[in-house]
Design an enzyme around this catalytic site. Structure first.
Site, PDB file in Angstrom:
ATOM      1  N   GLY A  95       8.754   0.149   4.456  1.00  0.00           N
ATOM      2  CA  GLY A  95       9.844  -0.743   4.069  1.00  0.00           C
ATOM      3  C   GLY A  95      11.013   0.004   3.460  1.00  0.00           C
ATOM      4  N   LYS A 116      12.085   8.820   1.498  1.00  0.00           N
ATOM      5  CA  LYS A 116      11.637   7.638   0.755  1.00  0.00           C
ATOM      6  C   LYS A 116      12.855   7.115   0.005  1.00  0.00           C
ATOM      7  CE  LYS A 116       7.720   6.284  -2.135  1.00  0.00           C
ATOM      8  NZ  LYS A 116       6.447   6.728  -2.720  1.00  0.00           N
ATOM      9  N   ARG A 187      -2.686   6.286   7.687  1.00  0.00           N
ATOM     10  CA  ARG A 187      -3.407   5.653   6.586  1.00  0.00           C
ATOM     11  C   ARG A 187      -4.590   4.862   7.138  1.00  0.00           C
ATOM     12  NH1 ARG A 187       1.363   4.595   3.067  1.00  0.00           N
ATOM     13  NH2 ARG A 187       3.054   5.678   4.123  1.00  0.00           N
ATOM     14  N   ASP A 256      -3.487   0.829   2.379  1.00  0.00           N
ATOM     15  CA  ASP A 256      -2.269   1.465   2.922  1.00  0.00           C
ATOM     16  C   ASP A 256      -1.914   2.713   2.132  1.00  0.00           C
ATOM     17  OD1 ASP A 256      -1.833  -0.839   1.104  1.00  0.00           O
ATOM     18  OD2 ASP A 256       0.203  -0.057   1.010  1.00  0.00           O
ATOM     19  N   ASN A 257      -2.547   2.903   0.978  1.00  0.00           N
ATOM     20  CA  ASN A 257      -2.275   4.100   0.176  1.00  0.00           C
ATOM     21  C   ASN A 257      -3.425   5.095   0.248  1.00  0.00           C
ATOM     22  OD1 ASN A 257       0.209   3.105  -0.606  1.00  0.00           O
ATOM     23  ND2 ASN A 257      -0.584   2.163  -2.467  1.00  0.00           N
TER      24      ASN A 257
END
Ligand code: AMP
Ligand code: MG
Length: 489
Positions: A95, A116, A187, A256-257
């Protein structure tokens, strides 16, 4: 842009992720920023990547680090993924991140370069796609500390101030773009995304890519999906053990991490524990302690079970057989984790060889730390000093100390060897929360003195040399009680 004017910057960019089916990403460039200013450049990392640090500091280099220009061979894209966030399944994706491409280093390894904070993407949902400066500085600092500790981690190549403000809960904050380097950004959630699409060809393509990138030996296995699952389980078991051995609390272990490579990723609300207390939680959003220090191994196993689920159709055409294979692999996590942890604890206690009573020796030591509210990191350094002195000044620890001394004597090694082993396994310092906050606050205001001092020492956490006063002491009690971390989104 790219290889112009100032010699060759060293780009060797590939776009391997972009060769996956288009479902896995959206191609788009980063958004430009108004007034980029280079705040941090990780020169050692630039060198490892084969990039010319002097070029990166030039106007052209800064433009690339900020996302205002791209290297010639870049195919910028945002990656799609899903994730269980605090147990709830969600469609996600980058995102506020853009993959530039993968840089090939001199050893032939591929490294993702990813912005990022580079603006909105089709996966941004309600977010602004941007990053505030302080959390990006925090990620730079903690990932360098993790690297210094010898723990697999993503790293930060640069942090650039954007000259723009981002709006956060507490008001406007200075904005920044960070350039993250990872052995990949695959991931558990990437596999969940492929499975959620309900198209086995996507999962198969992703599996082939992940195997080629991280576990090439699995390609030749009788059952590559099973070999892959076991390889990821081993890598994650080893990683989580390393976290536990230094008191690291990730804080947001959503699927997701969690990487496929076994690198630590996403340093939002993470922090290091002071006093040994397994229920320690720092994150302001972890209300139920799901991601508390002591829960990390079982959460990792839970996440890996989500990975295993996505692989079921690839494990076997026979559903029952696939389930049996997945369960057998998942059961190996516990043994792998305990073995890695115990091996690390032996090192921390200066022991060279395995002995049947070691688990109890470790558990009993930790139990005393817990009862006494003792600092986790420094207690191991104290042991080494007491060993040198030949006596333990703490009554509560004395009986255990005698037992440990006996165990050491039974190995017959020289005391200096034992202490050197302990110094290799026990950090002299960790990023103490109050020191991290102090460095970040001052750096945000343009004063880099505390930052430089802290970062230099965090990069050399092992050895027997003294740490300058102030860096190794635990957070003072009045600050520890109120310390909270935030996701930084
Ligand atoms: P994290 O908790 O940082 O792992 O982020 C979870 C998800 O939220 C990821 O898909 C991020 O890309 C997304 N996200 C985080 N911050 C932002 C933001 N400022 N704008 C848009 N998306 C964001
Ligand atoms: Mg994340």
């Amino acid at each position: 842009m790219g290889d112009r004017s100032i010699g060759n910057p060293g780009w060797k960019l590939e776009a391997t992720y972009a060769s996956l089916p288009g479902d896995f990403f959206q191609e788009l460039p980063p958004q430009t920023v108004r007034e980029p200013e280079l705040l941090l450049l990780n020169e050692g990392l630039a060198q490892d990547l084969g990039l010319d640090a002097a070029w990166l500091r030039s106007g052209e280099g800064l433009a690339v680090l900020a996302g205002n220009a791209l290297p010639a061979d870049s195919r910028p894209l945002a990656q799609a993924y899903c994730g269980h966030q605090f147990g709830h399944f969600t469609m996600l994706g980058d995102g506020r991140a853009i993959l530039i491409g993968e840089q090939r280093d001199a050893q032939g390894s591929l490294w993702d370069l990813q912005y990022k904070g580079s603006g909105r993407t089709p996966y941004s949902r309600g977010g602004d796609g941007r990053a505030a400066l302080k959390p990006m500085l925090r990620e730079f600092l903690i990932s360098e500390a993790m690297h210094g500790l010898g723990i697999p981690t993503t790293r930060s190549l640069a942090v650039v101030a954007t000259g723009e403000e981002v709006l956060r809960q507490t008001g406007p904050e200075p904005g920044a773009v960070m350039l993250r380097v990872a052995s990949s950004h695959l991931r558990v959630g990437t596999f969940q995304y492929a499975a959620a699409k309900g198209n086995a060809a996507l999962s198969q393509a992703l599996l082939g890519y992940a195997i080629a990138r991280h576990y090439p030996a699995c390609a030749a296995a009788k059952n590559p999906a099973e070999a892959f699952l076991e390889a990821v389980i081993q890598a994650q078991a080893g990683l989580i053990a390393r976290w536990m051995l230094v008191g690291f609390i990730h804080g947001v272990m959503n699927t997701d991490n969690m990487t496929i490579s076994g690198e630590s990723i996403d340093y939002g609300p993470c922090a290091f524990m002071d006093a040994y207390y397994p229920q320690t939680v720092f994150s302001s959003i972890d209300h139920h302690g799901r991601y508390a220090y002591g829960n990390q191994p079982s959460i990792a196993q839970w996440n890996l079970a989500r990975l295993a689920e996505t692989l079921l159709p690839l494990l076997s055409e026979d559903e029952q057989k696939a389930l049996a294979l997945a369960n057998a692999s998942l059961r190996s996590f516990g043994d792998a984790y305990r073995a890695a942890w115990l091996a690390g604890m032996r090192g921390k206690l200066g022991l060279a060889n395995a002995h049947g009573d070691d688990q109890a020796l470790c558990d009993d030591f930790l139990e005393i730390l817990l009862q006494q509210g003792r600092d986790f990191t420094n207690s191991f350094r104290d042991l080494s000093l007491w060993l040198q002195a030949g006596s333990c000044p703490e009554a509560a620890l004395a009986p255990w100390f005698a037992r440990w001394q006996e165990r050491i004597a039974s190995e017959g090694g020289r005391l200096e060897q034992v202490r050197a082993r302990m110094a290799r396994h026990n950090p002299r310092l960790i990023p103490r929360n109050h020191r991290v906050e102090e460095a970040l606050e001052q750096a945000e205001a343009g004063n880099w003195q505390a930052w430089d001092h802290l970062l230099a020492h965090l990069r050399q956490p092992y050895g027997e040399a003294e740490v300058p006063p102030g860096l190794a002491e635990p957070v003072p009690e009045h600050l520890a009680a109120v310390y909270q971390t935030f996701c930084g989104t």
